[in-house]
Structure formats: C-alpha cells, structure tokens
Motif scaffolding. Structure first.
Motif, PDB file in Angstrom:
ATOM      1  N   TRP A 151       0.849  -1.184   0.000  1.00 44.29           N
ATOM      2  CA  TRP A 151       0.000   0.000   0.000  1.00 44.29           C
ATOM      3  C   TRP A 151       0.893   1.245   0.000  1.00 44.29           C
ATOM      4  O   TRP A 151       2.078   1.195   0.342  1.00 44.29           O
ATOM      5  N   HIS A 152       0.322   2.368  -0.405  1.00 46.17           N
ATOM      6  CA  HIS A 152       0.980   3.670  -0.369  1.00 46.17           C
ATOM      7  C   HIS A 152       0.256   4.535   0.648  1.00 46.17           C
ATOM      8  O   HIS A 152      -0.942   4.357   0.888  1.00 46.17           O
ATOM      9  N   PRO A 173      -7.343   7.390   9.875  1.00 41.82           N
ATOM     10  CA  PRO A 173      -7.025   6.429   8.819  1.00 41.82           C
ATOM     11  C   PRO A 173      -8.202   6.204   7.874  1.00 41.82           C
ATOM     12  O   PRO A 173      -9.351   6.095   8.305  1.00 41.82           O
ATOM     13  N   CYS A 174      -7.890   6.155   6.595  1.00 40.09           N
ATOM     14  CA  CYS A 174      -8.897   5.904   5.564  1.00 40.09           C
ATOM     15  C   CYS A 174      -8.280   5.023   4.498  1.00 40.09           C
ATOM     16  O   CYS A 174      -7.205   5.323   3.971  1.00 40.09           O
ATOM     17  N   LEU A 175      -8.939   3.942   4.164  1.00 37.17           N
ATOM     18  CA  LEU A 175      -8.487   3.018   3.126  1.00 37.17           C
ATOM     19  C   LEU A 175      -9.022   3.485   1.784  1.00 37.17           C
ATOM     20  O   LEU A 175     -10.230   3.703   1.635  1.00 37.17           O
ATOM     21  N   PHE A 176      -8.136   3.682   0.802  1.00 37.53           N
ATOM     22  CA  PHE A 176      -8.543   4.099  -0.539  1.00 37.53           C
ATOM     23  C   PHE A 176      -8.412   2.924  -1.497  1.00 37.53           C
ATOM     24  O   PHE A 176      -7.360   2.296  -1.601  1.00 37.53           O
ATOM     25  N   LEU A 177      -9.500   2.632  -2.203  1.00 37.06           N
ATOM     26  CA  LEU A 177      -9.566   1.546  -3.177  1.00 37.06           C
ATOM     27  C   LEU A 177      -9.785   2.158  -4.552  1.00 37.06           C
ATOM     28  O   LEU A 177     -10.886   2.597  -4.881  1.00 37.06           O
ATOM     29  N   PRO A 178      -8.723   2.226  -5.371  1.00 36.59           N
ATOM     30  CA  PRO A 178      -8.809   2.916  -6.662  1.00 36.59           C
ATOM     31  C   PRO A 178      -9.578   2.107  -7.699  1.00 36.59           C
ATOM     32  O   PRO A 178     -10.051   0.991  -7.451  1.00 36.59           O
ATOM     33  N   GLY A 179      -9.637   2.700  -8.899  1.00 39.50           N
ATOM     34  CA  GLY A 179     -10.368   2.083  -9.992  1.00 39.50           C
ATOM     35  C   GLY A 179      -9.669   0.872 -10.574  1.00 39.50           C
ATOM     36  O   GLY A 179      -8.580   0.468 -10.150  1.00 39.50           O
ATOM     37  N   SER A 180     -10.298   0.287 -11.577  1.00 39.23           N
ATOM     38  CA  SER A 180      -9.849  -0.962 -12.190  1.00 39.23           C
ATOM     39  C   SER A 180      -8.406  -0.868 -12.658  1.00 39.23           C
ATOM     40  O   SER A 180      -7.998   0.116 -13.294  1.00 39.23           O
ATOM     41  N   SER A 181      -7.621  -1.887 -12.341  1.00 41.22           N
ATOM     42  CA  SER A 181      -6.225  -2.052 -12.768  1.00 41.22           C
ATOM     43  C   SER A 181      -5.262  -1.081 -12.107  1.00 41.22           C
ATOM     44  O   SER A 181      -4.056  -1.170 -12.338  1.00 41.22           O
ATOM     45  N   SER A 182      -5.734  -0.149 -11.295  1.00 46.00           N
ATOM     46  CA  SER A 182      -4.870   0.884 -10.724  1.00 46.00           C
ATOM     47  C   SER A 182      -4.226   0.410  -9.421  1.00 46.00           C
ATOM     48  O   SER A 182      -4.902  -0.119  -8.540  1.00 46.00           O
ATOM     49  N   SER A 183      -2.925   0.644  -9.315  1.00 49.98           N
ATOM     50  CA  SER A 183      -2.243   0.394  -8.051  1.00 49.98           C
ATOM     51  C   SER A 183      -2.539   1.528  -7.082  1.00 49.98           C
ATOM     52  O   SER A 183      -3.198   2.509  -7.418  1.00 49.98           O
ATOM     53  N   GLY A 184      -1.967   1.407  -5.884  1.00 52.36           N
ATOM     54  CA  GLY A 184      -2.177   2.434  -4.874  1.00 52.36           C
ATOM     55  C   GLY A 184      -1.579   3.783  -5.207  1.00 52.36           C
ATOM     56  O   GLY A 184      -1.892   4.773  -4.539  1.00 52.36           O
ATOM     57  N   ALA A 219      -2.587   5.527  -7.343  1.00 53.08           N
ATOM     58  CA  ALA A 219      -3.750   6.348  -7.714  1.00 53.08           C
ATOM     59  C   ALA A 219      -4.151   7.311  -6.609  1.00 53.08           C
ATOM     60  O   ALA A 219      -4.893   8.268  -6.854  1.00 53.08           O
ATOM     61  N   GLY A 220      -3.676   7.088  -5.398  1.00 55.28           N
ATOM     62  CA  GLY A 220      -3.991   8.012  -4.306  1.00 55.28           C
ATOM     63  C   GLY A 220      -3.165   9.278  -4.321  1.00 55.28           C
ATOM     64  O   GLY A 220      -3.488  10.233  -3.609  1.00 55.28           O
ATOM     65  N   ARG A 270      -7.189  18.588 -19.132  1.00 51.88           N
ATOM     66  CA  ARG A 270      -6.510  19.793 -19.632  1.00 51.88           C
ATOM     67  C   ARG A 270      -6.021  20.680 -18.494  1.00 51.88           C
ATOM     68  O   ARG A 270      -4.938  21.257 -18.558  1.00 51.88           O
ATOM     69  N   THR A 271      -6.831  20.802 -17.453  1.00 54.67           N
ATOM     70  CA  THR A 271      -6.499  21.734 -16.371  1.00 54.67           C
ATOM     71  C   THR A 271      -5.676  21.090 -15.259  1.00 54.67           C
ATOM     72  O   THR A 271      -5.068  21.803 -14.458  1.00 54.67           O
ATOM     73  N   HIS A 272      -5.656  19.754 -15.207  1.00 52.58           N
ATOM     74  CA  HIS A 272      -4.882  19.042 -14.185  1.00 52.58           C
ATOM     75  C   HIS A 272      -4.050  17.941 -14.857  1.00 52.58           C
ATOM     76  O   HIS A 272      -4.227  16.746 -14.574  1.00 52.58           O
ATOM     77  N   PRO A 273      -3.124  18.333 -15.736  1.00 52.55           N
ATOM     78  CA  PRO A 273      -2.361  17.310 -16.463  1.00 52.55           C
ATOM     79  C   PRO A 273      -1.489  16.453 -15.553  1.00 52.55           C
ATOM     80  O   PRO A 273      -1.325  15.250 -15.808  1.00 52.55           O
ATOM     81  N   ASP A 274      -0.931  17.045 -14.500  1.00 55.86           N
ATOM     82  CA  ASP A 274      -0.077  16.254 -13.620  1.00 55.86           C
ATOM     83  C   ASP A 274      -0.882  15.184 -12.885  1.00 55.86           C
ATOM     84  O   ASP A 274      -0.438  14.034 -12.761  1.00 55.86           O
ATOM     85  N   ALA A 275      -2.061  15.553 -12.376  1.00 56.00           N
ATOM     86  CA  ALA A 275      -2.910  14.572 -11.694  1.00 56.00           C
ATOM     87  C   ALA A 275      -3.356  13.480 -12.657  1.00 56.00           C
ATOM     88  O   ALA A 275      -3.433  12.300 -12.286  1.00 56.00           O
ATOM     89  N   THR A 276      -3.628  13.847 -13.901  1.00 58.24           N
ATOM     90  CA  THR A 276      -4.038  12.858 -14.893  1.00 58.24           C
ATOM     91  C   THR A 276      -2.890  11.921 -15.225  1.00 58.24           C
ATOM     92  O   THR A 276      -3.087  10.704 -15.360  1.00 58.24           O
ATOM     93  N   ARG A 277      -1.683  12.461 -15.343  1.00 55.12           N
ATOM     94  CA  ARG A 277      -0.514  11.602 -15.568  1.00 55.12           C
ATOM     95  C   ARG A 277      -0.321  10.633 -14.400  1.00 55.12           C
ATOM     96  O   ARG A 277       0.014   9.463 -14.594  1.00 55.12           O
ATOM     97  N   GLN A 278      -0.527  11.128 -13.179  1.00 56.69           N
ATOM     98  CA  GLN A 278      -0.394  10.254 -12.013  1.00 56.69           C
ATOM     99  C   GLN A 278      -1.410   9.116 -12.059  1.00 56.69           C
ATOM    100  O   GLN A 278      -1.090   7.962 -11.725  1.00 56.69           O
ATOM    101  N   ALA A 279      -2.632   9.435 -12.472  1.00 58.99           N
ATOM    102  CA  ALA A 279      -3.666   8.396 -12.568  1.00 58.99           C
ATOM    103  C   ALA A 279      -3.298   7.363 -13.634  1.00 58.99           C
ATOM    104  O   ALA A 279      -3.467   6.151 -13.434  1.00 58.99           O
ATOM    105  N   LEU A 280      -2.786   7.822 -14.774  1.00 59.97           N
ATOM    106  CA  LEU A 280      -2.372   6.912 -15.834  1.00 59.97           C
ATOM    107  C   LEU A 280      -1.161   6.086 -15.398  1.00 59.97           C
ATOM    108  O   LEU A 280      -1.062   4.894 -15.718  1.00 59.97           O
ATOM    109  N   ALA A 281      -0.244   6.704 -14.652  1.00 60.33           N
ATOM    110  CA  ALA A 281       0.918   5.974 -14.149  1.00 60.33           C
ATOM    111  C   ALA A 281       0.495   4.895 -13.154  1.00 60.33           C
ATOM    112  O   ALA A 281       1.122   3.826 -13.076  1.00 60.33           O
TER     113      ALA A 281
END
Length: 288
Positions: free
Chosen positions: A18-19, A28-39, A41-42, A192-203
C-alpha cells in the motif's frame, strides 16, 4: 507521502502493499482505486487528504502493483486482506473510500468490517455486473457490456485486449493524456487543467500491470462475477457521489445502487468520472 509502497506478509504468504498519503497522524482511511490501478492512484489526493486530516492508505489490490495475486477468489473473500492490514497497523477502525471499480471492493470491505468501518464513501462506483437487475438498469455503454462480458467469459482474450490498450511508458502516457484532453466533457476539461494529476492516474494503471496482465484480469473478474454477498446486505451508511456527466459509469448505475443500499445518502452533481479528483474536499469531508 510515499511513492514507494509499504508492504507486509499475509498469513498465506502473499505480499500486500500500500501507499500512504495525507497526514501520517490523521484519521485512517483506506482508498480503493479504480480498475487495474495500483495504490499510486492516491497520489492526486495527497493535498486534499492533508487538508482533511486524513491518513490515506491507498491499497495495491491482489496482483496490482507490488501485491501478489489471489486468483479465483470471490469479492466477498477479499476483505480478509484488509483485516490483516488493519490488525498489522493496530487500527481498530478505518474509513473506506472507493472510486469506480474500487467501489465494489469498498462495499465488500464495508459488509465484512461492520463497525470497524467508520464511514464509507463511494464515487462513481461499479455495481454487480453479474446481476440482471444491475445490467438492465445501469444504462451501460455497448463498450462496457462487451468489456465485462469478456472479463467474465474469456479472460485470456480480455487480458490481451486490456494489456494492449494500457499506456506503459511516459511517452505513451503523454499520448493518452493528449487523447483524453480532447472534447468538452468534464473529464476532458479535468485532463486539460490538471495534467499532472491525470498523468499520475495513468501511471497508477501502468503500475497495476507491473506483474503482467493476470492481476488486472483477476481484479476485473472479481467485480464482474458473483460477489458472494448482496448489495442489500451492506448495512453500513454509505455516501454515494456521482457525476451527472460520467460517461464511464453512467448515473443510472449509481441511482440503482443507491436504491438497493439500505443506508445510502446520494450526491448526484455536475461532473464526470474524475469527480473525486476534481472536487475532493466535499467528498473527503465525510471522514471528518
């Protein structure tokens, strides 16, 4: 904030990773991301979790990122991993946050944890695709119907298609970012407005394929096949958030889930599938 995951050995010998994001001494809060995404995504939620005073435990589900597979295991059995994690960390209670396919895992955890779940929040969550009532009422796109049918019935073909459509390199991630930035939808605007966050999600999706496509296939099949519990059995209060312009999990899918959950509060507002990341503060406020 940890880009490198933490990990532990489970009782059956598998590794669970986990990250951590937000405030280390926070709630404490457990985050469960979308399909195929590792942690990973948080990561885009780090600053919002800090503002909310949350210690966000962003999980690598089995076979994703650095966690070992648990093939052919029904969704209802998966929360045993969560219980071991909470016991290892000495956490009597935890909030649960699920996004997209992670919403199904959030409901499974809520159903199993009972009073150990202090609050449950689901944003654009997936429902039980194996149930006719959900398939009929959820207004799935044709693409989604094919996607989940392949996951259930032809996992090898599904895995090949899933792998071929995933951006794995920085250059491929940039190309995907440019592609999803087109158009006028809320999700395109967010890219378009949050390219870094979108790259993080794709990563995070790329990291989910670190061990190959078997883990992502397992992850999707757990959602698509019989869950092993009924939605109506989740008695824990659930805050359900959904963007009215969500093109991935359409709003009727959320509404039919809210109707079935015995103790749900609905928030259907303007936004797309990235609503959690576009407007995290009011969503995370449930964990205050």
């Amino acid at each position: 904030m940890t880009e490198e995951p933490r990990s532990m050995a489970l009782a059956d010998g598998r590794t669970l990773a986990w990250h951590e994001y937000g405030t280390p001494a926070g709630r404490p809060c457990l985050f469960l991301p979308g399909s195929s995404s590792s942690g990973l995504a948080g990561s885009p939620l780090h600053e919002a979790a800090e503002r909310a005073g949350i210690r966000l435990l962003s999980l690598d589900r089995p076979g994703l990122g650095s966690s070992d597979r648990a093939p052919d295991r029904p969704l209802a059995d998966w929360p045993a991993d969560v219980i071991e994690l909470l016991d290892k960390l000495g956490l009597d209670q935890v909030g649960i946050l699920g996004h997209s396919a992670g919403g199904a895992f959030a409901l499974a955890a809520a159903q199993r944890l009972g009073d150990r779940a202090t609050a449950v929040v689901i944003c654009a969550g997936s429902g039980p695709y194996a149930e006719a009532w959900y398939r009929d009422a959820s207004a799935q796109t044709a693409t989604s119907r094919v996607y989940y049918a392949l996951a259930r019935h032809t996992p090898r073909l599904f895995g090949a298609l899933l792998s071929s459509g995933t951006a794995r390199t920085p250059a491929a991630i940039d190309r995907t970012l440019a592609l999803i930035s087109r158009g006028s939808s809320p999700d395109a605007e967010f890219a378009r407005t949050h390219p870094d966050a979108t790259r993080q999600a794709l990563a995070a999706v790329a990291d989910g394929f670190r061990g190959g496509n078997s883990g992502p296939v397992d992850d999707a099949r757990a959602v698509c096949q019989a869950w092993g519990f009924r939605v109506e059995d989740v008695s824990t209060p659930v805050d359900w958030w959904h963007g009215e312009q969500d093109g991935n999990v359409k709003p009727p899918a959320g509404r039919v889930m809210v109707e079935r959950l015995p103790n749900a509060t609905a928030h259907f507002i303007d936004g797309g599938h990235t609503l959690l990341f576009a407007r995290p503060d009011p969503i995370l406020a449930a964990f205050a």
